[in-house]
Motif scaffolding. Structure first.
Motif, PDB file in Angstrom:
ATOM      1  N   LEU A 140       6.072  -6.511   1.732  1.00 43.31           N
ATOM      2  CA  LEU A 140       4.809  -5.768   1.762  1.00 43.31           C
ATOM      3  C   LEU A 140       4.969  -4.403   1.104  1.00 43.31           C
ATOM      4  O   LEU A 140       4.111  -3.967   0.327  1.00 43.31           O
ATOM      5  CB  LEU A 140       4.332  -5.603   3.207  1.00 43.31           C
ATOM      6  N   PHE A 141       6.065  -3.720   1.413  1.00 45.96           N
ATOM      7  CA  PHE A 141       6.321  -2.409   0.825  1.00 45.96           C
ATOM      8  C   PHE A 141       6.393  -2.505  -0.696  1.00 45.96           C
ATOM      9  O   PHE A 141       5.754  -1.738  -1.422  1.00 45.96           O
ATOM     10  CB  PHE A 141       7.614  -1.812   1.371  1.00 45.96           C
ATOM     11  N   LEU A 142       7.186  -3.451  -1.183  1.00 49.90           N
ATOM     12  CA  LEU A 142       7.347  -3.595  -2.626  1.00 49.90           C
ATOM     13  C   LEU A 142       6.037  -4.060  -3.270  1.00 49.90           C
ATOM     14  O   LEU A 142       5.688  -3.627  -4.375  1.00 49.90           O
ATOM     15  CB  LEU A 142       8.469  -4.589  -2.928  1.00 49.90           C
ATOM     16  N   GLY A 143       5.304  -4.906  -2.560  1.00 45.76           N
ATOM     17  CA  GLY A 143       4.030  -5.393  -3.075  1.00 45.76           C
ATOM     18  C   GLY A 143       2.961  -4.323  -3.152  1.00 45.76           C
ATOM     19  O   GLY A 143       1.979  -4.473  -3.889  1.00 45.76           O
ATOM     20  N   GLY A 203      -2.283  -9.156   3.022  1.00 43.25           N
ATOM     21  CA  GLY A 203      -1.997  -7.872   3.643  1.00 43.25           C
ATOM     22  C   GLY A 203      -2.390  -6.711   2.752  1.00 43.25           C
ATOM     23  O   GLY A 203      -3.001  -5.735   3.207  1.00 43.25           O
ATOM     24  N   LEU A 204      -2.060  -6.812   1.466  1.00 40.26           N
ATOM     25  CA  LEU A 204      -2.432  -5.739   0.535  1.00 40.26           C
ATOM     26  C   LEU A 204      -3.935  -5.714   0.313  1.00 40.26           C
ATOM     27  O   LEU A 204      -4.535  -4.631   0.166  1.00 40.26           O
ATOM     28  CB  LEU A 204      -1.706  -5.934  -0.793  1.00 40.26           C
ATOM     29  N   ILE A 218       1.110   2.754  -1.044  1.00 31.99           N
ATOM     30  CA  ILE A 218       2.450   2.963  -1.585  1.00 31.99           C
ATOM     31  C   ILE A 218       3.403   3.242  -0.424  1.00 31.99           C
ATOM     32  O   ILE A 218       3.148   4.124   0.388  1.00 31.99           O
ATOM     33  CB  ILE A 218       2.449   4.137  -2.581  1.00 31.99           C
ATOM     34  N   PRO A 219       4.497   2.508  -0.302  1.00 30.95           N
ATOM     35  CA  PRO A 219       5.377   2.667   0.858  1.00 30.95           C
ATOM     36  C   PRO A 219       6.087   4.011   0.883  1.00 30.95           C
ATOM     37  O   PRO A 219       6.251   4.639  -0.163  1.00 30.95           O
ATOM     38  CB  PRO A 219       6.388   1.519   0.669  1.00 30.95           C
ATOM     39  N   GLY A 257      -1.421   0.225  -5.254  1.00 27.81           N
ATOM     40  CA  GLY A 257      -1.527   1.681  -5.167  1.00 27.81           C
ATOM     41  C   GLY A 257      -1.699   2.314  -6.537  1.00 27.81           C
ATOM     42  O   GLY A 257      -2.486   3.262  -6.714  1.00 27.81           O
ATOM     43  N   LEU A 258      -0.976   1.769  -7.521  1.00 24.23           N
ATOM     44  CA  LEU A 258      -1.101   2.264  -8.894  1.00 24.23           C
ATOM     45  C   LEU A 258      -2.487   1.937  -9.455  1.00 24.23           C
ATOM     46  O   LEU A 258      -3.088   2.767 -10.157  1.00 24.23           O
ATOM     47  CB  LEU A 258      -0.011   1.639  -9.761  1.00 24.23           C
TER      48      LEU A 258
END
Length: 433
Positions: free
Chosen positions: A176-179, A364-365, A155-156, A184-185
């Protein structure tokens, strides 16, 4: 040449790491040894110096020291208790309320602080007394605390995602941050499901009384300034108001002001935090610099192509290839920290993943999610051992419960790997990809 170069790199790394050489120096030395087998010594020395400088001279890289400083300021700034109360007001009516609260607070605090170990230490300490008073098994509490802490790294703002952006050739940090929110959830929800199942079996009840909107309102108001960091920084980056680097500087100022308002910071503490943050930043930036030598060596000797051909010789099915990648990353993550593993494996696997149609944001995620599992897996498992220490228990008692969390978290990894929308839906909606 590719096979020889890969063998030299792996053999050098194994020997150096086994003898206790720090990972950054091990990567640099292994890279230089490999260069010396292909070009003269003077050219090798110059190339190594140039690649190190290039690796450390990125403007985006400046965001990492700032986010590290902001995270350390937040750690000392007194926000953990407010976040715990906020999550308790929302999730306190679920079975095993303190376990569930621990998991939710870890996600929030880990995201704000940028450190899974810091989340496990801070949040775990906050809920420990309550869990002991209510008769929670220490091993259960430690396992829930340790298993959920890495969710905050997805989570960013996330330094791991910034590092991936640099080594992947400039994948959008905003995307990436939004993705990272959905993966994370997924991680947090997976842990909550396991915690509720354990709580029901052991008879851990929810908090007494009915859900109170008044209590939620009070807890929200107390936590809102802390939550505002995520809203302001991530909102500004995604909206294009400022870059990730500018956002990281804003997060430092925000954290500093908040710490003084909460009266948990003073000038002496701030100075010590700056010194410690500088030391941490130097390690990370140097690691990225020397890893750039390794990336150049791999490209020059054709190692990614060789690895790609080797994987394709095993199967032409993309699902099988992705599964093999995950297995390699899972094994490697148990011995390596997230950052060096990203720097080593991204140049190897990203070209193969994109060839099979995986978007760089999804990859990346996937790689960060995968390697975060190593944070809670022995023999390294730094975050897990922090949780065990905070929980005053032992690895042998915690592992039976951790196995249940591993299963749930690995199911989440499969979702992130094989369902692209888990990582791409929010960046697509925002028009970032």
């Amino acid at each position: 040449m590719s096979a020889n170069a890969l063998a030299i790199i792996l053999l050098s790394l194994v020997i150096l790491l086994a003898t206790g050489v720090p990972i950054a120096f091990s990567i640099g030395i292994a890279s230089i040894i490999t260069i010396l087998t292909t070009v003269p010594a003077d050219v090798a020395t110059l190339t190594a110096a140039q690649r190190t400088f290039v690796g450390m001279s990125s403007f985006t890289l400046t965001a990492i020291p700032f986010f590290i400083l902001a995270g350390n300021l937040m750690n000392e700034g007194g926000i953990a208790k407010r976040l715990v109360d906020f999550v308790m007001a929302i999730l306190g009516k679920l079975p095993g309320a303190l376990l569930v609260t621990n998991i939710g607070a870890n996600a929030l605090f880990g995201a704000i602080s940028g450190s899974a170990s810091a989340a496990a230490a801070a949040v775990g300490s906050m809920v420990k007394d309550g869990e002991e008073k209510q008769g929670y098994d220490k091993a259960v509490s430690a396992s829930a605390n340790g298993a959920s802490a890495p969710a905050g790294l997805l989570i960013p703002p996330s330094n791991a995602l910034i590092t991936y952006s640099l080594v992947s050739g400039g994948t959008s940090v905003a995307a990436l941050f939004l993705g990272g929110y959905v993966p994370g959830l997924i991680w947090s929800v997976a842990c909550i499901i396991v915690a509720i199942a354990i709580a029901k079996k052991k008879g851990y009840k929810a908090n007494e009384g009915k859900f109170s909107f008044a209590n939620l309102g009070r807890a929200t108001l107390r936590a809102l300034p802390s939550l505002g960091l995520i809203i302001v920084v991530i909102g500004g980056i995604v909206a294009g108001i400022f870059t990730a680097t500018e956002g990281s500087a804003i997060s430092v100022l925000y954290s500093l002001i908040l710490g003084f308002i909460y009266k948990n910071l003073n000038l002496k503490k701030v100075w010590n935090i700056i010194v410690e943050s500088a030391k941490m930043s130097a390690i990370v930036v140097f690691l990225i610099g020397v890893s750039n030598i390794l990336s150049w060596v791999m490209a020059f000797t054709g190692i990614p192509q060789m690895v790609g051909n080797a994987l394709l010789s095993l199967s032409s099915n993309k699902y099988v290839i992705f599964l093999i990648m995950n297995i390699i990353l899972l094994i490697s993550g148990t011995f390596m920290d997230v950052t060096p593993a990203i720097l080593i494996f991204t140049p190897l696997f990203l070209p193969i993943a994109t060839e099979f149609g995986m978007h760089p944001v999804q990859f990346g995620l996937m790689i960060v999610y995968n390697l975060c599992i190593g944070n809670i897996t022995p023999p390294v498992g730094n975050t897990l051992f922090v949780a065990i220490k905070v929980g005053d228990t032992s690895l042998s008692k915690v592992m039976p419960y951790m196995l249940r969390f591993y299963v749930a978290i690995l199911i989440g990894l499969l979702l992130v790997t094989y369902v692209p929308m888990t990582s791409l839906v929010l960046p697509l909606k925002a028009g970032l990809i």
